[in-house]
Design an enzyme around this catalytic site. Structure first.
Site, PDB file in Angstrom:
ATOM      1  N   TYR A   1      -3.834  14.625  -6.868  1.00 38.36           N
ATOM      2  CA  TYR A   1      -5.341  14.709  -7.099  1.00 38.36           C
ATOM      3  C   TYR A   1      -5.786  16.018  -6.575  1.00 38.36           C
ATOM      4  O   TYR A   1      -5.629  16.300  -5.296  1.00 38.36           O
ATOM      5  CB  TYR A   1      -6.038  13.584  -6.590  1.00 38.36           C
ATOM      6  CG  TYR A   1      -6.524  12.587  -7.841  1.00 38.36           C
ATOM      7  CD1 TYR A   1      -7.434  13.152  -8.941  1.00 38.36           C
ATOM      8  CD2 TYR A   1      -6.203  11.347  -7.807  1.00 38.36           C
ATOM      9  CE1 TYR A   1      -7.778  12.431  -9.639  1.00 38.36           C
ATOM     10  CE2 TYR A   1      -6.363  10.367  -9.075  1.00 38.36           C
ATOM     11  CZ  TYR A   1      -7.479  11.190  -9.941  1.00 38.36           C
ATOM     12  OH  TYR A   1      -7.845  10.359 -11.058  1.00 38.36           O
TER      13      TYR A   1
ATOM     14  N   GLU B   1      -9.309  17.361  -7.358  1.00 36.76           N
ATOM     15  CA  GLU B   1     -10.774  17.696  -7.965  1.00 36.76           C
ATOM     16  C   GLU B   1     -11.383  18.733  -7.327  1.00 36.76           C
ATOM     17  O   GLU B   1     -11.124  18.850  -5.957  1.00 36.76           O
ATOM     18  CB  GLU B   1     -11.614  16.242  -7.766  1.00 36.76           C
ATOM     19  CG  GLU B   1     -11.429  15.139  -8.831  1.00 36.76           C
ATOM     20  CD  GLU B   1     -12.104  13.859  -8.827  1.00 36.76           C
ATOM     21  OE1 GLU B   1     -13.089  13.953  -8.085  1.00 36.76           O
ATOM     22  OE2 GLU B   1     -11.836  12.928  -9.456  1.00 36.76           O
TER      23      GLU B   1
ATOM     24  N   ASP C   1     -13.364  30.567 -30.291  1.00 41.23           N
ATOM     25  CA  ASP C   1     -12.265  29.704 -30.151  1.00 41.23           C
ATOM     26  C   ASP C   1     -11.097  30.318 -30.464  1.00 41.23           C
ATOM     27  O   ASP C   1     -10.858  30.223 -31.847  1.00 41.23           O
ATOM     28  CB  ASP C   1     -12.728  28.444 -30.645  1.00 41.23           C
ATOM     29  CG  ASP C   1     -11.781  27.237 -30.697  1.00 41.23           C
ATOM     30  OD1 ASP C   1     -10.434  27.587 -30.297  1.00 41.23           O
ATOM     31  OD2 ASP C   1     -12.103  26.254 -30.954  1.00 41.23           O
TER      32      ASP C   1
ATOM     33  N   THR D   1      -6.542  26.654 -26.553  1.00 43.23           N
ATOM     34  CA  THR D   1      -5.684  25.748 -26.335  1.00 43.23           C
ATOM     35  C   THR D   1      -4.307  26.350 -25.757  1.00 43.23           C
ATOM     36  O   THR D   1      -4.292  27.887 -26.181  1.00 43.23           O
ATOM     37  CB  THR D   1      -5.321  24.844 -27.515  1.00 43.23           C
ATOM     38  OG1 THR D   1      -5.022  25.659 -28.557  1.00 43.23           O
ATOM     39  CG2 THR D   1      -6.174  23.718 -27.573  1.00 43.23           C
TER      40      THR D   1
ATOM     41  N   LYS E   1      -0.471  26.201 -29.026  1.00 44.04           N
ATOM     42  CA  LYS E   1      -0.053  26.652 -30.346  1.00 44.04           C
ATOM     43  C   LYS E   1       0.430  27.958 -30.100  1.00 44.04           C
ATOM     44  O   LYS E   1       1.939  28.000 -30.015  1.00 44.04           O
ATOM     45  CB  LYS E   1      -1.573  26.777 -31.071  1.00 44.04           C
ATOM     46  CG  LYS E   1      -2.142  25.425 -31.103  1.00 44.04           C
ATOM     47  CD  LYS E   1      -3.522  25.534 -32.092  1.00 44.04           C
ATOM     48  CE  LYS E   1      -4.354  24.101 -32.295  1.00 44.04           C
ATOM     49  NZ  LYS E   1      -5.165  23.994 -31.260  1.00 44.04           N
TER      50      LYS E   1
ATOM     51  N   ARG F   1       0.596  21.368 -23.625  1.00 41.30           N
ATOM     52  CA  ARG F   1      -0.577  20.987 -24.296  1.00 41.30           C
ATOM     53  C   ARG F   1      -1.802  21.188 -23.329  1.00 41.30           C
ATOM     54  O   ARG F   1      -1.920  20.492 -22.229  1.00 41.30           O
ATOM     55  CB  ARG F   1      -0.599  19.420 -24.829  1.00 41.30           C
ATOM     56  CG  ARG F   1       0.592  19.347 -25.855  1.00 41.30           C
ATOM     57  CD  ARG F   1       0.439  18.094 -26.307  1.00 41.30           C
ATOM     58  NE  ARG F   1      -0.528  18.157 -27.740  1.00 41.30           N
ATOM     59  CZ  ARG F   1      -0.184  18.774 -28.859  1.00 41.30           C
ATOM     60  NH1 ARG F   1       1.017  19.189 -29.103  1.00 41.30           N
ATOM     61  NH2 ARG F   1      -1.239  18.927 -29.746  1.00 41.30           N
TER      62      ARG F   1
HETATM   63  N1  DSN Z   1      -5.448  19.886 -34.675  1.00 39.47           N
HETATM   64  C1  DSN Z   1      -5.306  21.210 -34.547  1.00 39.47           C
HETATM   65  C2  DSN Z   1      -5.124  21.851 -35.711  1.00 39.47           C
HETATM   66  O1  DSN Z   1      -4.105  21.465 -36.396  1.00 39.47           O
HETATM   67  O2  DSN Z   1      -5.736  22.975 -36.175  1.00 39.47           O
HETATM   68  C3  DSN Z   1      -6.904  21.957 -33.957  1.00 39.47           C
HETATM   69  O3  DSN Z   1      -7.292  20.960 -32.919  1.00 39.47           O
END
Ligand code: DSN
Length: 412
Positions: free
Chosen positions: A50, A52, A196, A222, A225, A231
């Protein structure tokens, strides 16, 4: 790594999913295969801690090593994206965006963002999402004729609606984004800017697309990707907003960060700093452009006429197939895809008119134009034979043969 799992049920499911990932080809634009090192970091005792707070200021003892892990991830992200300040704790993309809204806005404030069915994202103000419930989102659209963003129209809307924040960066838009144009519009109307870059972060890190981080107020992404990490998400911002962003993440929205994921983020960011990552990012785009060209030659209509990044949206109306029908047929043929709305879609999002494809994952497996050509042929055959299970099964066998020759990186 899975040698230590004794639960036979879970072990079987992990084995089945691992096999599926080898035998099928991942064309979902938001997915990728993390490296063995990234996956290994997730399964470490860092998951037990933990933490925090932030490095040097934690609310639990025993965090001096975790501080080093978090600082390493922060420094690598700063170097990779030329960021002034980085928060590596967001658990995923939607919480990262929500943290930005909490940091910069009051409930009811106006925000300008792209409509979901034109390529935006749920967390960019959809009425069913907490973002759309707390804040007054107004949406711009892509030009219905060209499929491109119309910066003059966006400027006009910004002047009319006077947003406190303008959101750019999308989950289903295949063209280079005019970040400077967005920045200038925001300056004209006195709005904050949020990019984003969840979809394109790896292509930006690999210097194939323009980087908005040095001049946008805040950038979220994120990490799983095109960036090919675990993730999770990170937030980058200018120093003047650092305190607001950090306080919005913790204690505003989250409790303890996931320290094993932070270590995996540090590894992925380190991998993205390697020269070979530029080659990867270059090949992702080359593969996407080649796939788009081959599909167009086979009679498919691509929204905006092509792609500058890793993804494309196919308008299936000329083929008289819905996105859902196409997704199901392709799945039977071993090609994993996701249905998608097209701009101004007359059909509902659950069964829309389009399909989204991306090349980030297959490029990680080493696919180049030669293999992409097979994908284009199988795609067309599967859609033309969508009612013929025997043909779909035969394609699936050929897909698996290629998949086993170029498997994703495995960690056990
Ligand atoms: N679910 C993602 C996508 O497929 O673009 C975005 O959060």
């Amino acid at each position: 790594m899975t040698n230590t799992i004794k639960d036979q049920t879970v072990l079987r499911l992990i084995a089945e999913e691992s096999k599926r990932q080898i035998d099928e080809l991942e064309l979902i634009a938001s997915e990728n295969y993390a490296s063995p090192a990234v996956l290994a970091a997730l399964a470490t005792p860092l998951a037990n801690k933990y933490s925090e707070g932030y490095p040097g200021k934690r609310y639990y003892g025993g965090n001096h090593i975790i501080d080093e892990v978090e600082n390493l991830a922060i420094e690598r992200a700063k170097q990779l994206f030329k960021a002034e300040h980085v928060n590596v704790q967001p658990l995923s993309g939607s919480p990262a965006n929500l943290a930005v809204y909490l940091a910069l806005l009051q409930p009811g404030d106006t925000v300008l963002s792209l409509r979901l069915d034109h390529g935006g994202h749920l967390s960019h103000g959809h009425p069913m999402n907490i973002s759309g419930r707390l804040f007054n989102f107004v949406h711009y659209e892509v030009d219905p004729q060209t499929g491109y963003l119309d910066m003059d129209q966006i400027r006009k809307q910004a002047k009319e609606t006077k947003p406190k924040l303008i959101v750019a960066g999308f989950s289903a838009y295949s063209r280079e984004i005019d970040w400077v144009g967005f920045h200038n519009i925001a300056l004209e109307v006195g709005a904050y800017t949020l990019a984003d870059i969840s979809h394109t972060a790896g292509l930006i890190a690999g210097e194939q697309l323009i980087n908005p981080v040095p001049f946008f107020d805040v950038v979220t992404t994120t990490t799983h990707k095109t960036l090919r990490g675990p993730r999770g998400a990170i937030i980058m911002c200018q120093t003047k907003l650092a305190k607001k962003i950090d306080q919005a993440v913790f204690p505003g929205l989250q409790g303890g960060p996931h320290d094993n994921v932070t270590a995996a983020k540090a590894i992925a960011l380190g991998e993205a700093l390697e020269p070979s990552f530029k080659e990867y990012a270059h090949q992702v785009i080359a593969n996407a452009q080649f796939l788009a060209k081959k599909l167009q030659a086979a009679g498919y209509s691509i929204v905006s006429g092509g792609t500058d990044n890793h993804l494309m949206i196919i308008d299936l109306r000329p083929q008289n197939i819905t996105g859902r029908e196409a997704e199901l047929a392709l799945e039977k043929a071993g090609l994993s895809t996701s249905r998608s709305t097209i701009p101004g879609d007359p059909r509902p999002p659950f069964n829309p008119s389009g399909l989204r494809l991306g090349t980030a994952a297959v490029t990680t497996r080493g696919f180049k134009e030669k293999e992409i050509e097979h994908i284009a042929i199988w795609f067309d055959q599967a859609l033309k034979s969508r009612d013929n299970n025997q043909t779909l099964a035969a394609i699936k066998q050929q897909v698996a043969d290629l998949g086993r020759r170029l498997p994703p990186p495995q960690y056990y």
